[in-house]
Design an enzyme around this catalytic site. Structure first.
Site, short mmCIF file in Angstrom:
data_model
loop_
_atom_site.label_atom_id
_atom_site.label_comp_id
_atom_site.label_asym_id
_atom_site.label_seq_id
_atom_site.Cartn_x
_atom_site.Cartn_y
_atom_site.Cartn_z
N HIS A 1 -7.75 -5.42 -0.66
CA HIS A 1 -6.55 -4.65 -0.36
C HIS A 1 -5.79 -5.35 0.77
O HIS A 1 -4.35 -5.35 0.70
CB HIS A 1 -6.79 -3.37 -0.24
CG HIS A 1 -5.48 -2.54 -0.11
ND1 HIS A 1 -4.34 -2.44 -1.19
CD2 HIS A 1 -4.94 -1.56 0.91
CE1 HIS A 1 -3.46 -1.54 -0.70
NE2 HIS A 1 -3.89 -1.14 0.56
N ASP A 2 -6.20 -5.66 1.56
CA ASP A 2 -5.61 -6.22 2.96
C ASP A 2 -5.11 -7.50 2.75
O ASP A 2 -4.20 -8.07 3.55
CB ASP A 2 -6.66 -6.51 4.11
CG ASP A 2 -6.89 -5.25 4.97
OD1 ASP A 2 -6.05 -4.34 4.63
OD2 ASP A 2 -7.86 -5.18 5.80
N ASP B 1 -8.25 -6.82 -4.82
CA ASP B 1 -7.89 -5.46 -4.56
C ASP B 1 -8.57 -4.53 -5.36
O ASP B 1 -8.08 -4.35 -6.62
CB ASP B 1 -6.47 -5.58 -4.09
CG ASP B 1 -5.87 -4.01 -3.78
OD1 ASP B 1 -6.79 -3.07 -3.53
OD2 ASP B 1 -4.84 -3.92 -3.50
N SER C 1 0.96 -1.27 -0.07
CA SER C 1 -0.22 -0.19 -0.15
C SER C 1 0.98 1.15 0.02
O SER C 1 1.93 1.47 -0.89
CB SER C 1 -1.09 -0.08 1.13
OG SER C 1 -2.04 1.02 0.99
N ARG D 1 -12.04 6.55 9.21
CA ARG D 1 -11.44 5.18 9.27
C ARG D 1 -12.27 3.85 8.76
O ARG D 1 -12.25 2.98 8.04
CB ARG D 1 -10.99 4.88 10.63
CG ARG D 1 -10.56 3.33 10.86
CD ARG D 1 -9.20 3.09 10.23
NE ARG D 1 -8.48 2.04 10.65
CZ ARG D 1 -7.31 1.61 10.12
NH1 ARG D 1 -6.51 2.33 9.40
NH2 ARG D 1 -6.64 0.70 10.76
#
Lengths: 383, 383
Positions: free
Chosen positions: B356-357, B323, B157, B227
């Protein structure tokens, strides 16, 4: 009126229908509303056989003004591309109805309406409504208009949820259905984005637990943030590249500051600001909640049972390849359920880079597709 | 210390490095900082040839505590899976460094630091920093540690942006590079999501234009919303189905209320809340801004020129199929630029549902992949 805006339909005026004045309208939650008003517009004329009615269903932030120029404010309807003389929903041939949803702020009963028991706006005392409640209110409207069976119900996104609700729960009242860019049940991602928007509204000190109508300060900042999040989800990564890229806003080099640097930031801020002027934050809460609850599947996750009584309905299901909010596989799940139930389904997964908004933006493809489908159904029905 | 948490590295302690005490550190914007402190941790020992150093670079919300148990609070490092004896970044063999970024709130100079000219926290008087500035500060740290050339720089990232910045702007200081789930330039979608998060912080009345440190009320609500938005983008539609589906939170049927109904809502609220307790809202503004500015391409959009001087660097580029924040084609653009520049590139587009994680969650795949790549580079270098 802006002279650059025109519509083959010319000026149109809105109407309202009020029901449940004596007997309360019982919601899915068990709560009641009394009375209930729906704002709606119609275009074209109902034929003698009352067989040419098409119900157009709007998405989260829409209203009844789907076509023509509003007599009230001169604005063009949100689906004027598709509704009018010679257009897919040809008003020389069809009687087109667009009904605002229960819970909205565009003329229908919603959280900004006056609660007759207190004389004050409902605010958060307004009961939670569902897509099912919205559609049952529309059934009352259709009854009022003297229509036994719709030739077609059509809509995208939350409008598509209403279309599916019509065919699943009121199959005898409908001949064909066009759910666009939608789902048979809201996904956790959809719920998640809605919840972020709601939290942004709750966090705005002007929200005041929903009781902001009297004091003149609305939770505009919170609602704007909710809309900004929404707007990103209506586009695609690719369409954002096409639309904005990394272009700077009115500058040639980075300013290294917290003002707007990029066009995409300016676009989002503008969208948030204009939306907060035209929409009610509490309506945003209620309508997103209604979408969260939407789920036509059985507890085991099967969708087909919902359509068991609608095998006589002809379906045109459309998804869009770049729609990541309602990905194509949701459309395919609907199609799979419909075919398992034995319904007549046409399905298209349209190649488009416009994301979820494609159902409104792919005008050429959509007008041809909707026109030929509705024509086929109308011919079969002798309209 | 939580006895259920363990690490083969045992307890680790953080360090700080302060520079630019006399000569100010000149930022890309032209603004200056003086002095600059970076918080960092190291694991393993630097060999005599000083050839075994691996620099680990963290993402938006990370810090220097990448592995082991923090001596300060007992917490496990964010990449303990990959760093330690016998792990891919084997601390029996390599000297692993993780540096917190400039602008962060985890021990490095950032907007919450005291401005020596006023004796007050910088707040928004802190200058805007870029990925380039972050990396130049890391170069000063590497100099300080007596390392001429890194064996490897690795990160996902925003960490991957730093990796690319290292190879593009400091090619002689690096032997191999592992950019994971990243891009050569921030996309408009990435900027858009960051801007929504920033707007949520600005809209929080506790933000006070960034000067909230003294008054004891932090813009927690705004930061929590930022967040929440971020968390959705780190997951995938599919992983949210797997993780939450439409399960209700501690109830068996809908409550038809504005309390939490679905697990996914509860998860997001919890993530937002815990993050607002551990992170500084102004740092969130500065670090997302740094990501927005990141763009290694020339004005015509070409990336290859950025890597013209790094053809001696060995690359492992990894993207993940689900992602959608840093879609695979961004990884492929990097690979295309690197191959055009004549670099030695290994590329994997890993099939994963974790969004993405995935760069943190696909532990088995990642440990094997990273381990074999670093081993190959180390053998070539005689480490």
């Amino acid at each position: 009126m802006d002279p650059t805006i025109s519509s083959s339909l010319g000026l149109v005026s809105g109407q309202t229908f009020t029901f449940a004045e004596d007997e309360p309208f019982v919601l899915e939650s068990g709560a009641t509303l009394n009375p209930v008003t729906l704002a709606y517009e119609t275009y074209g004329r109902l034929n003698e056989a009352r067989s040419n009615a098409i119900l157009v269903l709007h998405a989260l932030s829409g209203g009844a003004h789907a076509a023509g120029l509003s007599e009230e404010n001169g604005k063009l309807g949100w689906w004027d591309d598709c509704i009018g003389p010679g257009k897919p929903f040809d008003t020389d041939r069809f009687f087109v109805i667009c009904s605002n949803v229960l819970g909205s702020c565009y003329g229908s009963t919603g959280p900004a309406s006056i609660d007759p028991t207190t004389g004050q706006p409902y605010g958060l005392r307004f009961p939670v409504v569902t897509i099912g409640d919205m559609v049952r209110a529309q059934v009352a409207l259709i009854d009022h208009l003297g229509i036994d069976r719709l030739l077609c119900a059509v809509g995208g996104s939350m409008g598509g949820m209403q279309v599916l609700e019509w065919t699943a729960r009121h199959p005898q009242r409908i001949r064909s259905a066009i759910p666009l860019a939608t789902t048979g049940r809201s996904s956790p991602m959809l719920i998640a984005f809605s919840e972020v928007g709601r939290q942004a509204i709750y966090a705005d000190p002007n929200w005041q637990g929903g009781d902001y109508y009297a004091n003149g300060h609305r939770p505009d900042a919170g609602l704007a943030i909710a809309r900004m999040v929404g707007h990103i989800t209506y586009l695609s990564e690719q369409s954002m590249h096409q639309k904005f890229g990394r272009r700077l806003q009115n500058k040639e080099r980075f300013g290294y500051e917290f003002q707007t640097e990029f066009e995409v930031e300016s676009y989002l801020r503008h969208q948030g600001l204009t939306f907060s002027r035209r929409f009610d934050a509490n309506s945003y809460l209620y309508i997103t909640k209604a979408m969260d609850y939407f789920d036509l599947s059985t507890p085991t996750g099967a969708l087909a049972a919902a359509f068991a009584d609608s095998t006589h309905v002809k379906y045109l299901v459309v998804s869009f390849t770049s729609d990541w909010l309602y990905p194509s596989y949701h459309g395919k799940e609907i199609v799979s359920a419909l075919t398992a139930a034995g319904a007549d389904v046409t399905y298209l997964d349209i190649q488009s880079s416009w994301g979820h908004d494609a159902f409104l933006l792919e005008v050429d493809t959509m007008t041809r597709l909707l026109g030929s489908f509705v024509d086929r159904v109308a011919c079969e029905e002798g309209v």
